[in-house]
Motif scaffolding. Structure first.
Motif, PDB file in Angstrom:
ATOM      1  N   LEU A   1      10.171  -2.255   4.852  1.00  0.00           N
ATOM      2  CA  LEU A   1       8.785  -1.942   5.205  1.00  0.00           C
ATOM      3  C   LEU A   1       8.407  -0.525   4.794  1.00  0.00           C
ATOM      4  N   THR A   2       9.385   0.340   4.702  1.00  0.00           N
ATOM      5  CA  THR A   2       9.121   1.710   4.255  1.00  0.00           C
ATOM      6  C   THR A   2       8.517   1.682   2.859  1.00  0.00           C
ATOM      7  N   PHE A   3       9.054   0.838   2.013  1.00  0.00           N
ATOM      8  CA  PHE A   3       8.533   0.681   0.653  1.00  0.00           C
ATOM      9  C   PHE A   3       7.216  -0.084   0.678  1.00  0.00           C
ATOM     10  N   LEU A   4       7.211  -1.224   1.362  1.00  0.00           N
ATOM     11  CA  LEU A   4       6.069  -2.138   1.323  1.00  0.00           C
ATOM     12  C   LEU A   4       4.815  -1.602   2.012  1.00  0.00           C
ATOM     13  N   GLU A   5       4.993  -0.724   3.010  1.00  0.00           N
ATOM     14  CA  GLU A   5       3.832  -0.219   3.757  1.00  0.00           C
ATOM     15  C   GLU A   5       3.556   1.267   3.555  1.00  0.00           C
ATOM     16  N   GLU A   6       4.574   2.035   3.162  1.00  0.00           N
ATOM     17  CA  GLU A   6       4.378   3.485   3.067  1.00  0.00           C
ATOM     18  C   GLU A   6       4.456   4.024   1.640  1.00  0.00           C
ATOM     19  N   TRP A   7       5.555   3.719   0.947  1.00  0.00           N
ATOM     20  CA  TRP A   7       5.752   4.300  -0.379  1.00  0.00           C
ATOM     21  C   TRP A   7       4.874   3.670  -1.451  1.00  0.00           C
TER      22      TRP A   7
ATOM     23  N   LEU B   1      12.803   0.341  -3.858  1.00  0.00           N
ATOM     24  CA  LEU B   1      12.920  -0.670  -2.810  1.00  0.00           C
ATOM     25  C   LEU B   1      14.340  -0.701  -2.259  1.00  0.00           C
ATOM     26  N   GLU B   2      15.317  -0.599  -3.157  1.00  0.00           N
ATOM     27  CA  GLU B   2      16.711  -0.548  -2.708  1.00  0.00           C
ATOM     28  C   GLU B   2      16.937   0.671  -1.821  1.00  0.00           C
ATOM     29  N   ASN B   3      16.420   1.818  -2.236  1.00  0.00           N
ATOM     30  CA  ASN B   3      16.575   3.043  -1.448  1.00  0.00           C
ATOM     31  C   ASN B   3      15.963   2.886  -0.059  1.00  0.00           C
ATOM     32  N   ALA B   4      14.792   2.255  -0.012  1.00  0.00           N
ATOM     33  CA  ALA B   4      14.122   2.051   1.271  1.00  0.00           C
ATOM     34  C   ALA B   4      14.955   1.143   2.166  1.00  0.00           C
ATOM     35  N   GLY B   5      15.478   0.073   1.594  1.00  0.00           N
ATOM     36  CA  GLY B   5      16.273  -0.866   2.368  1.00  0.00           C
ATOM     37  C   GLY B   5      17.549  -0.262   2.912  1.00  0.00           C
ATOM     38  N   GLN B   6      18.153   0.628   2.138  1.00  0.00           N
ATOM     39  CA  GLN B   6      19.413   1.231   2.556  1.00  0.00           C
ATOM     40  C   GLN B   6      19.232   2.416   3.504  1.00  0.00           C
ATOM     41  N   SER B   7      18.133   3.141   3.357  1.00  0.00           N
ATOM     42  CA  SER B   7      17.915   4.328   4.198  1.00  0.00           C
ATOM     43  C   SER B   7      17.075   4.033   5.436  1.00  0.00           C
ATOM     44  N   GLY B   8      16.341   2.932   5.402  1.00  0.00           N
ATOM     45  CA  GLY B   8      15.500   2.580   6.549  1.00  0.00           C
ATOM     46  C   GLY B   8      15.296   1.087   6.583  1.00  0.00           C
ATOM     47  N   THR B   9      14.087   0.670   6.190  1.00  0.00           N
ATOM     48  CA  THR B   9      13.786  -0.760   6.094  1.00  0.00           C
ATOM     49  C   THR B   9      12.937  -1.004   4.854  1.00  0.00           C
TER      50      THR B   9
END
Length: 198
Positions: free
Chosen positions: A111-117, A101-109
């Motif tokens: 939502l990348t974690f919550l909807e894709e990963w 989740l941290e990686n998603a927040g720092q590299s994109g948003t």
């Protein structure tokens, strides 16, 4: 300076000069010795790639820098997840989800974690963040999850300008590390459950 034009104290200049040279040489030798000692210490410590490839938890926990520790631990957990997600215990799972989740927040948003990963882990990641001590982050993600469509469709499909602004705010809040350094939280949590890593 007061001896510059004084023959009477000429010998003092020589003595001071010799003393200065001696001190310089002594300190140089001592500093070189310290450098050698640091090199030896560094060469004896495994680097991150070795720790990851060997899954060497003893060396992992000997790392002093929490960022290095977090990077190595993430790589180990990512490899384990790829091979067999079911092999991860709850402690490892909490760290793995929080790190992603941290990686998603720092590299994109987020939502990348919550909807894709990891869309199926939306609720679990809130619990995981809470477990590692990221209480404010957990509260922020809980608010973000509440904005997501219940049917699993994309957030932006039916989002309003108001909900988009809110999501942007939650994303920014999470990415600004409201709980402080995440590597520090990972390390503290891992140390607390050190017996769960093997």
């Amino acid at each position: 300076m007061i001896f510059k034009n004084s023959k009477k104290h000429g010998y003092k200049l020589v003595s001071i000069f010799i003393l200065g040279i001696s001190i310089f040489i002594f300190n140089s030798c001592k500093n070189n010795s310290k450098v050698e000692n640091r090199k030896v210490g560094t060469s004896e410590q495994k680097d991150i790639s070795e720790i990851v490839s060997e899954v060497d938890f003893e060396s992992l926990f000997s790392l002093e820098d929490n960022r290095d520790f977090s990077i190595a631990l993430y790589e180990i957990l990512a490899n384990r997840y790829e091979k067999n997600p079911d092999s991860m215990n709850q402690i490892e799972w909490n760290l793995f989800l929080s790190m992603n989740l941290e990686n998603a927040g720092q590299s994109g948003t987020i939502l990348t974690f919550l909807e894709e990963w990891f869309p199926e882990q939306r609720e679990q990641v809130i619990l995981s963040l809470t477990e590692i001590g990221a209480i404010k982050s957990a509260a922020t993600i809980k608010l973000a999850v509440a904005l997501l469509p219940k049917d699993g469709t994309s957030f932006f499909k039916n989002a309003t300008k108001s909900s988009e602004r809110l999501m942007l705010t939650f994303d920014s809040t999470f990415s600004d590390y409201p709980d402080g350094s995440m590597p520090d939280l990972y390390r503290t949590y891992a140390e607390k459950h050190r017996d769960k890593f093997y």
